[in-house]
Design a protein around this motif. Structure first.
Motif, mmCIF file in Angstrom:
data_model
loop_
_atom_site.group_PDB
_atom_site.id
_atom_site.type_symbol
_atom_site.label_atom_id
_atom_site.label_comp_id
_atom_site.label_asym_id
_atom_site.label_seq_id
_atom_site.Cartn_x
_atom_site.Cartn_y
_atom_site.Cartn_z
ATOM 1 N N VAL A 1 0.862 -1.180 0.000
ATOM 2 C CA VAL A 1 0.000 0.000 0.000
ATOM 3 C C VAL A 1 0.899 1.230 0.000
ATOM 4 O O VAL A 1 2.104 1.130 0.223
ATOM 5 N N ASN A 2 0.323 2.394 -0.254
ATOM 6 C CA ASN A 2 1.128 3.615 -0.342
ATOM 7 C C ASN A 2 1.682 4.051 1.004
ATOM 8 O O ASN A 2 2.756 4.618 1.077
ATOM 9 N N GLY A 3 0.929 3.832 2.070
ATOM 10 C CA GLY A 3 1.333 4.307 3.389
ATOM 11 C C GLY A 3 1.694 3.190 4.330
ATOM 12 O O GLY A 3 2.634 2.432 4.105
ATOM 13 N N ASP A 4 0.882 3.045 5.386
ATOM 14 C CA ASP A 4 1.178 2.123 6.477
ATOM 15 C C ASP A 4 0.071 1.082 6.603
ATOM 16 O O ASP A 4 -0.989 1.358 7.158
ATOM 17 N N ALA A 5 0.302 -0.119 6.081
ATOM 18 C CA ALA A 5 -0.664 -1.210 6.208
ATOM 19 C C ALA A 5 -0.744 -1.627 7.665
ATOM 20 O O ALA A 5 0.266 -1.684 8.358
ATOM 21 N N ASP A 6 -1.952 -1.925 8.130
ATOM 22 C CA ASP A 6 -2.098 -2.210 9.552
ATOM 23 C C ASP A 6 -2.953 -3.442 9.801
ATOM 24 O O ASP A 6 -2.460 -4.475 10.171
ATOM 25 N N GLU A 7 -4.243 -3.341 9.598
ATOM 26 C CA GLU A 7 -5.145 -4.434 9.965
ATOM 27 C C GLU A 7 -5.852 -4.979 8.738
ATOM 28 O O GLU A 7 -6.021 -4.292 7.743
ATOM 29 N N CYS A 8 -6.290 -6.235 8.845
ATOM 30 C CA CYS A 8 -7.006 -6.843 7.729
ATOM 31 C C CYS A 8 -8.031 -7.853 8.245
ATOM 32 O O CYS A 8 -7.989 -8.259 9.397
ATOM 33 N N GLU A 9 -8.894 -8.220 7.348
ATOM 34 C CA GLU A 9 -9.966 -9.172 7.659
ATOM 35 C C GLU A 9 -10.310 -9.910 6.372
ATOM 36 O O GLU A 9 -10.336 -9.312 5.293
ATOM 37 N N PHE A 10 -10.609 -11.188 6.474
ATOM 38 C CA PHE A 10 -11.060 -11.937 5.307
ATOM 39 C C PHE A 10 -12.565 -11.802 5.147
ATOM 40 O O PHE A 10 -13.312 -11.843 6.120
#
Length: 146
Positions: A34-43
């Motif tokens: 990603v361009n910035g700061d990837a942090d959290e995710c969910e399926f």
């Protein structure tokens, strides 16, 4: 201490110390950056065709967004620009009018509000369905998570 025990302890310590230099689990695939700061995710699991399931993740930068990747890590789509989106959650079969939809939710740290997106399984995109009046988090500063 017997010779066997000393040898056993030596090899046990040797094996345990060598584990710290190993890379650890190797991922089967990785997403694009990603361009910035990837942090959290969910399926989000597509119940009709699980192979079309998506990983929804955030870029918590000031010009961030929610990103959707397929199961091979390929970027499928991205939301409009969001100012510091944090936390990502998915809910299934939520009532919206006379139909049931799956939704993705995130908070915006910058404005202390919650954004709600309908997950469009055909086009594999997020549709912003947040009310025009906004949904405030009641945090006075720096909302974090959902």
């Amino acid at each position: 201490m017997g010779k066997f025990k000393k040898t056993f302890y030596f090899f046990t310590i040797l094996v345990m110390s060598s584990c710290s230099i190993l890379r650890g689990p190797i991922p089967a695939t990785e997403t694009s950056q990603v361009n910035g700061d990837a942090d959290e995710c969910e399926f989000w699991i597509d119940e009709k065709d699980p192979t079309k399931s998506l990983l929804i993740g955030n870029d918590k930068d000031e010009n961030g967004a929610l990103y959707l990747w397929d199961l091979n890590g390929k970027l499928v789509s991205k939301s409009e620009t969001l100012n510091q989106p944090v936390g990502v959650d998915v809910r299934y079969a939520m009532e919206l009018g006379n139909r049931k939809v799956d939704i993705a939710i995130c908070a915006l740290r910058s404005t202390n509000e919650i954004k709600i997106f309908e997950i469009d399984p055909q086009n594999r995109k997020l549709i912003d369905i947040t009310t025009d009046k906004k949904i405030l988090t009641n945090f006075t500063k720096d909302t974090y998570g959902i």
